[in-house]
Design a protein around this motif. Structure first.
Motif, PDB file in Angstrom:
ATOM      1  N   UNK A  26      40.758  71.016  38.129  1.00 15.92           N
ATOM      2  CA  UNK A  26      40.223  72.164  38.858  1.00 15.92           C
ATOM      3  C   UNK A  26      39.049  72.791  38.102  1.00 15.92           C
ATOM      4  N   UNK A  27      39.193  72.954  36.785  1.00 16.22           N
ATOM      5  CA  UNK A  27      38.095  73.512  35.989  1.00 16.22           C
ATOM      6  C   UNK A  27      36.873  72.597  36.023  1.00 16.22           C
ATOM      7  N   UNK A  28      37.098  71.286  35.915  1.00 11.25           N
ATOM      8  CA  UNK A  28      35.971  70.350  35.982  1.00 11.25           C
ATOM      9  C   UNK A  28      35.276  70.456  37.341  1.00 11.25           C
ATOM     10  N   UNK A  29      36.067  70.581  38.394  1.00  6.33           N
ATOM     11  CA  UNK A  29      35.493  70.729  39.734  1.00  6.33           C
ATOM     12  C   UNK A  29      34.727  72.022  39.896  1.00  6.33           C
ATOM     13  N   UNK A  30      35.272  73.103  39.350  1.00  9.74           N
ATOM     14  CA  UNK A  30      34.580  74.393  39.424  1.00  9.74           C
ATOM     15  C   UNK A  30      33.242  74.344  38.698  1.00  9.74           C
ATOM     16  N   UNK A  31      33.199  73.603  37.593  1.00 10.75           N
ATOM     17  CA  UNK A  31      31.958  73.488  36.821  1.00 10.75           C
ATOM     18  C   UNK A  31      31.062  72.349  37.307  1.00 10.75           C
ATOM     19  N   UNK A  32      31.600  71.523  38.238  1.00  9.45           N
ATOM     20  CA  UNK A  32      30.901  70.331  38.732  1.00  9.45           C
ATOM     21  C   UNK A  32      30.503  69.420  37.580  1.00  9.45           C
ATOM     22  N   UNK A  33      31.432  69.208  36.663  1.00  8.08           N
ATOM     23  CA  UNK A  33      31.166  68.428  35.456  1.00  8.08           C
ATOM     24  C   UNK A  33      32.026  67.163  35.443  1.00  8.08           C
ATOM     25  N   UNK A  34      31.403  66.003  35.557  1.00  8.42           N
ATOM     26  CA  UNK A  34      32.076  64.696  35.459  1.00  8.42           C
ATOM     27  C   UNK A  34      33.255  64.596  36.423  1.00  8.42           C
ATOM     28  N   UNK A  35      33.093  65.095  37.637  1.00  8.88           N
ATOM     29  CA  UNK A  35      34.196  65.159  38.581  1.00  8.88           C
ATOM     30  C   UNK A  35      34.687  63.756  38.970  1.00  8.88           C
ATOM     31  N   UNK A  36      33.792  62.853  39.316  1.00 11.97           N
ATOM     32  CA  UNK A  36      34.219  61.517  39.753  1.00 11.97           C
ATOM     33  C   UNK A  36      35.007  60.777  38.679  1.00 11.97           C
ATOM     34  N   UNK A  37      34.519  60.675  37.429  1.00  9.42           N
ATOM     35  CA  UNK A  37      35.325  59.979  36.423  1.00  9.42           C
ATOM     36  C   UNK A  37      36.681  60.636  36.183  1.00  9.42           C
ATOM     37  N   UNK A  38      36.732  61.944  36.200  1.00  9.52           N
ATOM     38  CA  UNK A  38      37.982  62.657  35.940  1.00  9.52           C
ATOM     39  C   UNK A  38      38.997  62.395  37.055  1.00  9.52           C
ATOM     40  N   UNK A  39      38.584  62.516  38.310  1.00  7.47           N
ATOM     41  CA  UNK A  39      39.540  62.295  39.403  1.00  7.47           C
ATOM     42  C   UNK A  39      39.949  60.827  39.476  1.00  7.47           C
ATOM     43  N   UNK A  40      39.054  59.911  39.154  1.00  8.27           N
ATOM     44  CA  UNK A  40      39.420  58.494  39.144  1.00  8.27           C
ATOM     45  C   UNK A  40      40.438  58.184  38.051  1.00  8.27           C
ATOM     46  N   UNK A  41      40.251  58.752  36.866  1.00  5.63           N
ATOM     47  CA  UNK A  41      41.220  58.543  35.780  1.00  5.63           C
ATOM     48  C   UNK A  41      42.604  59.024  36.220  1.00  5.63           C
ATOM     49  N   UNK A  42      42.669  60.193  36.817  1.00  9.74           N
ATOM     50  CA  UNK A  42      43.952  60.741  37.257  1.00  9.74           C
ATOM     51  C   UNK A  42      44.596  59.885  38.347  1.00  9.74           C
ATOM     52  N   UNK A  43      43.828  59.546  39.374  1.00 11.17           N
ATOM     53  CA  UNK A  43      44.378  58.818  40.515  1.00 11.17           C
ATOM     54  C   UNK A  43      44.765  57.385  40.154  1.00 11.17           C
ATOM     55  N   UNK A  44      43.931  56.693  39.387  1.00 10.49           N
ATOM     56  CA  UNK A  44      44.238  55.313  39.002  1.00 10.49           C
ATOM     57  C   UNK A  44      45.440  55.290  38.055  1.00 10.49           C
ATOM     58  N   UNK A  45      45.518  56.251  37.152  1.00 11.41           N
ATOM     59  CA  UNK A  45      46.675  56.335  36.256  1.00 11.41           C
ATOM     60  C   UNK A  45      47.957  56.548  37.049  1.00 11.41           C
ATOM     61  N   UNK A  46      47.919  57.461  38.006  1.00 13.89           N
ATOM     62  CA  UNK A  46      49.084  57.696  38.860  1.00 13.89           C
ATOM     63  C   UNK A  46      49.476  56.439  39.617  1.00 13.89           C
ATOM     64  N   UNK A  47      48.486  55.741  40.160  1.00 13.00           N
ATOM     65  CA  UNK A  47      48.767  54.514  40.921  1.00 13.00           C
ATOM     66  C   UNK A  47      49.466  53.481  40.039  1.00 13.00           C
ATOM     67  N   UNK A  48      49.003  53.323  38.806  1.00  9.97           N
ATOM     68  CA  UNK A  48      49.628  52.364  37.880  1.00  9.97           C
ATOM     69  C   UNK A  48      51.072  52.758  37.578  1.00  9.97           C
TER      70      UNK A  48
END
Length: 197
Positions: A26-48
């Motif tokens: 949420x903080x990364x999104x609010x700052x618009x900082x590295x949003x795509x890599x951060x959400x991908x790390x979270x989602x791919x990790x969850x999927x694994x």
């Protein structure tokens, strides 16, 4: 289709609880900082982790009689505790999202996200143990897993990219109270289903 929807609903309800990982996204999104890599790390990790839980639990259930029932009871007990904790947070009064720290490099943001994801013991309870246990009640375990994985991708992308729109809403403690109330009641409903089935 029933298994896919059940996986989606349970995956989404488990991931909704605000914690260190979600607050970071949420903080990364609010700052618009590295949003795509951060959400991908979270989602791919969850999927694994979801894949490991669903695949591994299915094999174990067939090999160890009574394991499914024991895991369902464990999952229900965890959900009752988790729901109570969340309802207590709603009753006590929700927190307000703290202002983010200064901008991080891409490497620092990804490493922080990996640590918040893989070093959190609750992620293993939620994805590997609980989702694995619940998936055993469905013939279509793959559909259940895909539903839960889809929930992770939808949630993290919505949280990361929708954060700017949510900033005014989650500046108020009452918003956190409503969210905690919904999450707590959902956890108790899932626990009841695990016990009564």
């Amino acid at each position: 289709m029933v298994a896919v929807l059940a996986g989606f609903a349970l995956g989404l309800s488990l991931i909704l609880a605000i914690g260190a990982q979600n607050a970071f996204v949420l903080r990364q999104g609010l700052r618009r900082a590295h949003v795509l890599p951060v959400v991908l790390v979270c989602a791919v990790s969850d999927a694994a982790l979801i894949a490991a839980g669903v695949a591994g639990f299915g094999v174990l259930v067939e090999a160890v009689p009574g394991l499914e029932w024991g895991m369902r009871l464990f999952g229900a007990a965890f959900l009752i505790w988790y729901g109570a904790r969340t309802l207590y947070a709603a009753w006590k009064g929700g927190a307000v999202l703290a202002a983010g720290e200064g901008a991080q490099s891409l490497r620092a943001a990804v490493l922080t996200c990996l640590a918040l994801t893989w070093l959190n013991p609750h992620v293993y309870l939620d994805t590997v143990v609980l989702l694995g246990a619940v998936s055993a009640q469905y013939d279509d375990r793959l559909g259940f897993a895909l539903g839960a994985m889809t929930a992770s991708f939808v949630f993290f992308f919505t949280l990361g990219y929708g954060a700017r729109a949510l900033a005014p809403l989650f500046a108020r403690p009452s918003s956190w109270r409503v969210l905690d109330l919904v999450i707590g009641l959902t956890m108790w409903a899932i626990a009841a289903k695990l016990i009564l089935m």
